[in-house]
Design an enzyme around this catalytic site. Sequence first.
Site, PDB file in Angstrom:
ATOM      1  N   ASP A 112     -17.644  18.956  10.476  1.00  0.00           N
ATOM      2  CA  ASP A 112     -18.863  18.746   9.405  1.00  0.00           C
ATOM      3  C   ASP A 112     -19.868  19.566   9.971  1.00  0.00           C
ATOM      4  OD1 ASP A 112     -19.405  15.804   7.191  1.00  0.00           O
ATOM      5  OD2 ASP A 112     -20.557  17.688   7.611  1.00  0.00           O
ATOM      6  N   ASP A 214     -22.788  20.380   5.225  1.00  0.00           N
ATOM      7  CA  ASP A 214     -23.458  19.386   4.753  1.00  0.00           C
ATOM      8  C   ASP A 214     -24.922  19.780   4.084  1.00  0.00           C
ATOM      9  OD1 ASP A 214     -24.152  16.507   4.991  1.00  0.00           O
ATOM     10  OD2 ASP A 214     -26.082  17.096   5.927  1.00  0.00           O
ATOM     11  N   GLU A 279     -21.277  20.999   0.361  1.00  0.00           N
ATOM     12  CA  GLU A 279     -21.569  20.126  -0.320  1.00  0.00           C
ATOM     13  C   GLU A 279     -22.775  20.450  -1.216  1.00  0.00           C
ATOM     14  OE1 GLU A 279     -24.235  16.940   1.585  1.00  0.00           O
ATOM     15  OE2 GLU A 279     -23.388  15.393   0.383  1.00  0.00           O
ATOM     16  N   HIS A 344     -17.451   9.256   1.951  1.00  0.00           N
ATOM     17  CA  HIS A 344     -18.044   8.372   2.760  1.00  0.00           C
ATOM     18  C   HIS A 344     -19.833   8.137   2.104  1.00  0.00           C
ATOM     19  CE1 HIS A 344     -19.687  12.362   3.733  1.00  0.00           C
ATOM     20  NE2 HIS A 344     -20.686  11.793   4.532  1.00  0.00           N
ATOM     21  N   ASP A 345     -19.972   8.645   0.850  1.00  0.00           N
ATOM     22  CA  ASP A 345     -21.281   8.569   0.214  1.00  0.00           C
ATOM     23  C   ASP A 345     -21.353   7.777  -1.007  1.00  0.00           C
ATOM     24  OD1 ASP A 345     -22.389  11.824   1.395  1.00  0.00           O
ATOM     25  OD2 ASP A 345     -22.762   9.895   2.427  1.00  0.00           O
TER      26      ASP A 345
HETATM   27  O1  TEU Z   1     -25.320  13.821   1.790  1.00  0.00           O
HETATM   28  C1  TEU Z   1     -26.011  14.390   1.144  1.00  0.00           C
HETATM   29  C2  TEU Z   1     -26.642  13.747  -0.086  1.00  0.00           C
HETATM   30  O2  TEU Z   1     -27.087  14.298  -1.116  1.00  0.00           O
HETATM   31  C3  TEU Z   1     -26.292  12.421   0.256  1.00  0.00           C
HETATM   32  O3  TEU Z   1     -27.595  12.212   0.875  1.00  0.00           O
HETATM   33  C4  TEU Z   1     -26.524  11.391  -1.053  1.00  0.00           C
HETATM   34  O4  TEU Z   1     -27.420  11.706  -1.928  1.00  0.00           O
HETATM   35  C5  TEU Z   1     -26.865  10.173  -0.197  1.00  0.00           C
HETATM   36  O5  TEU Z   1     -25.926   9.719   0.857  1.00  0.00           O
HETATM   37  C6  TEU Z   1     -27.040   9.029  -1.263  1.00  0.00           C
HETATM   38  O6  TEU Z   1     -25.865   8.258  -1.460  1.00  0.00           O
HETATM   39  C7  TEU Z   1     -24.894  14.157   3.125  1.00  0.00           C
HETATM   40  C8  TEU Z   1     -24.086  13.484   3.880  1.00  0.00           C
HETATM   41  O7  TEU Z   1     -22.807  13.326   3.040  1.00  0.00           O
HETATM   42  C9  TEU Z   1     -24.667  12.140   3.892  1.00  0.00           C
HETATM   43  O8  TEU Z   1     -23.703  11.147   4.583  1.00  0.00           O
HETATM   44  C10 TEU Z   1     -25.830  12.275   4.954  1.00  0.00           C
HETATM   45  O9  TEU Z   1     -26.592  10.976   4.816  1.00  0.00           O
HETATM   46  C11 TEU Z   1     -26.863  13.187   4.020  1.00  0.00           C
HETATM   47  O10 TEU Z   1     -26.225  14.538   3.864  1.00  0.00           O
HETATM   48  C12 TEU Z   1     -27.892  13.615   5.407  1.00  0.00           C
HETATM   49  O11 TEU Z   1     -27.358  14.380   6.190  1.00  0.00           O
END
Ligand code: TEU
Length: 544
Positions: A112, A214, A279, A344-345
């Site tokens: 990542d 990311d 992403e 994971h989000d």
């Molecule tokens: O996520 C980018 C993003 O837009 C997310 O922040 C999403 O909107 C947020 O998780 C609310 O649900 C990436 C990674 O996947 C995330 O885990 C990180 O927290 C974020 O970037 C910051 O690096």
Amino acid sequence: MPNHQSQDPKHHLWWKHGIIYQIYPRSFQDSNGDGIGDLQGVIDRLDYLNDGTPNSLGIDAIWFSPTFPSPMADFGYDVSDYEGVHPDFGDMAVMDKLITEAHKRGIRIILDFVPNHSSNQHPWFIESRSSRDNPKRDWYIWRDPGPAGEPPNNWIAVFGGSAWEWDQKTQQYYLHLFLKEQPDLNWRNQQVEHAMHDVLRFWMNRGVDGFRIDVMDRIVKDPEMRDNPPQPDRRWAELAGQMALQRHTQDQDWPDIIDYVRRIRTVVDEFPERMTVGEVFGTPSNIVRYYGGEKLDGLHMGFNFPLVRLYMNRWTAERVRRYVDAFEEALPPGGWPNWVLGNHDVDRVASRLGGGELGQARARMAALMLLTLRGTPFIYYGEELGMANVPVPDDQLQDPARLYGPGRDPERTPMQWTRDGDFTTGTPWLPYGDLSLNVEDAARDPMSMLSLYKRLIWFRRGSDALVHGAYAPVEGTPPGTFVYTRIHNDDRLLVALNFTTDPITIDIPASLKLTELLESTHVDPPVAQQITLHPNEGRLYRLA
Ligand code: TEU
Ligand code: CA
């Protein structure tokens, strides 16, 4: 018509024709009893992922959420050393062993890459914040306050509040689109860009096969740092929090970002058979922009997220088919699709689609669709068990993104290997979910989600139609159904999906002669030629 032509099997590429599995390293397998997953734990589970036989899951690559040294303010997405391994996860020797052991099994490794921001504990930022004339000052984004001491503009952080943090010592604000512990790097400073290119080379030299990138869509912003305009449709504010109060025209998808993307691709292309998946968000045409448009000289893929944003009331055949056709239509010739149900989000797919039995039935059908659409499927660890969101008690919540209810911990709980969990010999960092969903029991049950995933994956691995074949929707099927074919020469398949909670009978056009029922997601396998789909049932047929 969408350009979803067959691809030539000769051009087998692991990231196009394989299946990618996302591991949240903290939650997959702990090997030293500290309750935190680690890389040795993953090594111990590689045969589960692929031992070359249909007893294993059969995936082709692992994408690890960040494994780098980090204060863990955002659980690794705040990197304090881009060329190391967090001691919780192991060290470089274990990472090298993981790469070697994975490659022995034909499993590629994707790390990542977190380029938009570092940790505020990164040496680069510690230098940058030390004084206004430090050589690394311009490696981050510092601006003077407004006339009344206010932040330079109205940008807001994903995790709430202003995106600007005041630094008393040097009397300036620094930008952080996420936590204040995640200062944004200044990619318009060539020294930053070159340093981050060298990070990519460092890992590719160690054998890493690719990068999930990311926050790809925000690494450069409006150079004039102008305010974002308001979001007129305020309904979204309640749903998606403060971020939705603005239209992110100045701090997301900035026009010249593609130049930086192309230069990342040039670096990755210095090494054979590497890949990048970014992403990125928004419309299919916005995602395709990151592929580099017609020239396809940008990312190998941009994540196609519509399916991970679908909740039960929006899970309809018509909407899903629209997403599939729109992405197929938007891709330039040679552009490669991808499909993903969770990460994971976001809430786990079994929970998003209704939870309980309904959620499980829909997740089974979604799996059949994920593994039969054209393009690369991404599986989020635990999805193959039917794992759902775990209700983490408030006093055990750890995710900083708790603005949206419980945050993301519910979809990050430990992998469930046996009915005792068996993720760790210690206390898991987050609680287990429903342990009746576990690898050991599911492997013995031919009707389990795991057995369904294994059958679909191993069938897909041997099917030119699913790996290389053209995609074509079948017109004129009843409302609530989505039917499509995947055809490559004489390997001809049909997928029939019922998104409703009623049985539906479909008259398949005579031109598509069903010869064999290959798979059904229903727990009671139907008669082969009958095409009355049970509620939430998906089926795979061979065609003459
Ligand atoms: O996520 C980018 C993003 O837009 C997310 O922040 C999403 O909107 C947020 O998780 C609310 O649900 C990436 C990674 O996947 C995330 O885990 C990180 O927290 C974020 O970037 C910051 O690096
Ligand atoms: Ca551990």
